[in-house]
Scaffold this motif. Structure first.
Motif, PDB file in Angstrom:
ATOM      1  N   LEU A 197       0.709  -1.058  -0.452  1.00 33.25           N
ATOM      2  CA  LEU A 197      -0.070  -0.184   0.151  1.00 33.25           C
ATOM      3  C   LEU A 197       0.815   1.633   0.056  1.00 33.25           C
ATOM      4  CD1 LEU A 197      -2.776   0.929  -0.175  1.00 33.25           C
ATOM      5  CD2 LEU A 197      -2.367   1.501   2.386  1.00 33.25           C
ATOM      6  N   GLY A 198       1.916   1.381   0.865  1.00 29.28           N
ATOM      7  CA  GLY A 198       2.897   2.445   0.662  1.00 29.28           C
ATOM      8  C   GLY A 198       3.646   3.053  -0.183  1.00 29.28           C
ATOM      9  N   VAL A 199       3.698   1.834  -1.262  1.00 27.26           N
ATOM     10  CA  VAL A 199       4.923   1.607  -2.276  1.00 27.26           C
ATOM     11  C   VAL A 199       3.792   2.538  -3.537  1.00 27.26           C
ATOM     12  CG1 VAL A 199       5.420   0.554  -4.350  1.00 27.26           C
ATOM     13  CG2 VAL A 199       6.519  -0.435  -1.960  1.00 27.26           C
ATOM     14  N   GLY A 200       2.503   1.178  -3.373  1.00 31.91           N
ATOM     15  CA  GLY A 200       1.616   2.186  -4.782  1.00 31.91           C
ATOM     16  C   GLY A 200       0.736   3.295  -3.829  1.00 31.91           C
ATOM     17  N   VAL A 201       1.155   3.993  -3.118  1.00 40.14           N
ATOM     18  CA  VAL A 201       0.169   5.099  -2.441  1.00 40.14           C
ATOM     19  C   VAL A 201       1.721   6.489  -2.980  1.00 40.14           C
ATOM     20  CG1 VAL A 201      -0.244   6.367  -0.365  1.00 40.14           C
ATOM     21  CG2 VAL A 201      -0.840   4.486  -0.859  1.00 40.14           C
ATOM     22  N   LEU A 202       2.236   6.250  -2.352  1.00 38.02           N
ATOM     23  CA  LEU A 202       3.453   6.833  -2.925  1.00 38.02           C
ATOM     24  C   LEU A 202       3.887   7.175  -5.050  1.00 38.02           C
ATOM     25  CD1 LEU A 202       6.348   6.178  -0.734  1.00 38.02           C
ATOM     26  CD2 LEU A 202       5.434   8.518  -1.436  1.00 38.02           C
ATOM     27  N   GLY A 203       3.408   5.848  -5.435  1.00 36.27           N
ATOM     28  CA  GLY A 203       3.751   5.450  -6.871  1.00 36.27           C
ATOM     29  C   GLY A 203       2.648   6.674  -7.645  1.00 36.27           C
ATOM     30  N   PHE A 204       1.543   6.650  -6.529  1.00 31.75           N
ATOM     31  CA  PHE A 204       0.358   6.776  -7.958  1.00 31.75           C
ATOM     32  C   PHE A 204      -0.002   8.714  -7.332  1.00 31.75           C
ATOM     33  CE2 PHE A 204      -4.387   8.451  -6.984  1.00 31.75           C
ATOM     34  CZ  PHE A 204      -4.560   7.708  -8.191  1.00 31.75           C
TER      35      PHE A 204
END
Length: 223
Positions: free
Chosen positions: A18-25
């Motif tokens: 989730l953390g990786v996804g939020v930052l990438g988003f």
């Protein structure tokens, strides 16, 4: 078989995804938006990497380093562990080795700046390659039998979007295309690729389980 002592619990794995996804988003949106706010004008960028030479430098470097740390700390299985660690190191490399400065700021870059800029491109190409592989071969690695889960199609689309984005950046760089456009092809290719990577990791974190069921259950057999 004894459990792998390095393995993380399911909740931790989901949180890291989730953390990786939020930052990438958020990163492709935050960089031009923040640069426009701090500059008091609409300030689009030649590329995401060009953020290093704007007011958003700390956000760019900090965001990539955070993604790198998340990826290095991520543990799921041996294959994903190794690739995520490689991707994490590459992400930190992209952050710490800035792209060559724009000609407007530095008309004649030094040899060191050119060399560092080349290393930046190598790290970035490797990072996008690993992230695309995650989407196409690891996240969407479903059994051949039966219907493919809906979320697997999301991973495949995101993976091919990353490939298309990288090719767009490469072609634009070689042919010097659309450098005078308000929204340049290099920024568009990078932003779309990072955005697709973020979406894939958000879906993998199961943050939207109601929209994308994990599996497609077969229809019940009629007596």
């Amino acid at each position: 078989m004894d459990p792998d002592p390095r393995a993380q619990d399911v909740r931790t794995v989901r949180r890291l995804r989730l953390g990786v996804g939020v930052l990438g988003f958020l990163l492709p949106i935050a960089l031009p938006l923040g640069n426009s706010l701090t500059s008091a004008r609409i300030a689009l960028l030649d590329s995401m990497s060009a953020s290093y030479y704007t007011h958003m430098r700390n956000v760019f470097v900090g965001g990539l380093c955070a993604v790198g740390v998340f990826l290095i700390c991520y543990r799921h299985d041996r294959r994903e562990d190794r690739l995520s660690s490689v991707a994490g190191v590459l992400a930190i490399g992209v952050a710490l080795f800035p792209t060559e400065p724009p000609s407007v700021l530095v008309p004649h870059p030094s040899g060191v700046q050119t060399t560092v800029g080349m290393l930046h491109l190598v790290f970035a190409a490797g990072l996008f390659g690993v992230l695309g592989y995650f989407c196409l071969r690891l996240f969407a690695d479903s059994p051949a039998a039966g219907r493919r889960p809906a979320r697997d199609w999301v991973y495949l689309v995101c993976g091919w979007v990353i490939v298309a984005g990288v090719l767009t950046v490469a072609v634009a760089g070689v042919l010097h295309l659309a450098r005078d456009w308000p929204l340049t092809l290099p920024y568009l290719g990078e932003a779309v690729s990072v955005f697709a990577f973020g979406v894939a990791w958000l879906v993998k974190s199961e943050a939207v389980p109601a929209l994308l069921p994990r599996t497609v259950r077969p229809a019940a057999a009629t007596p």
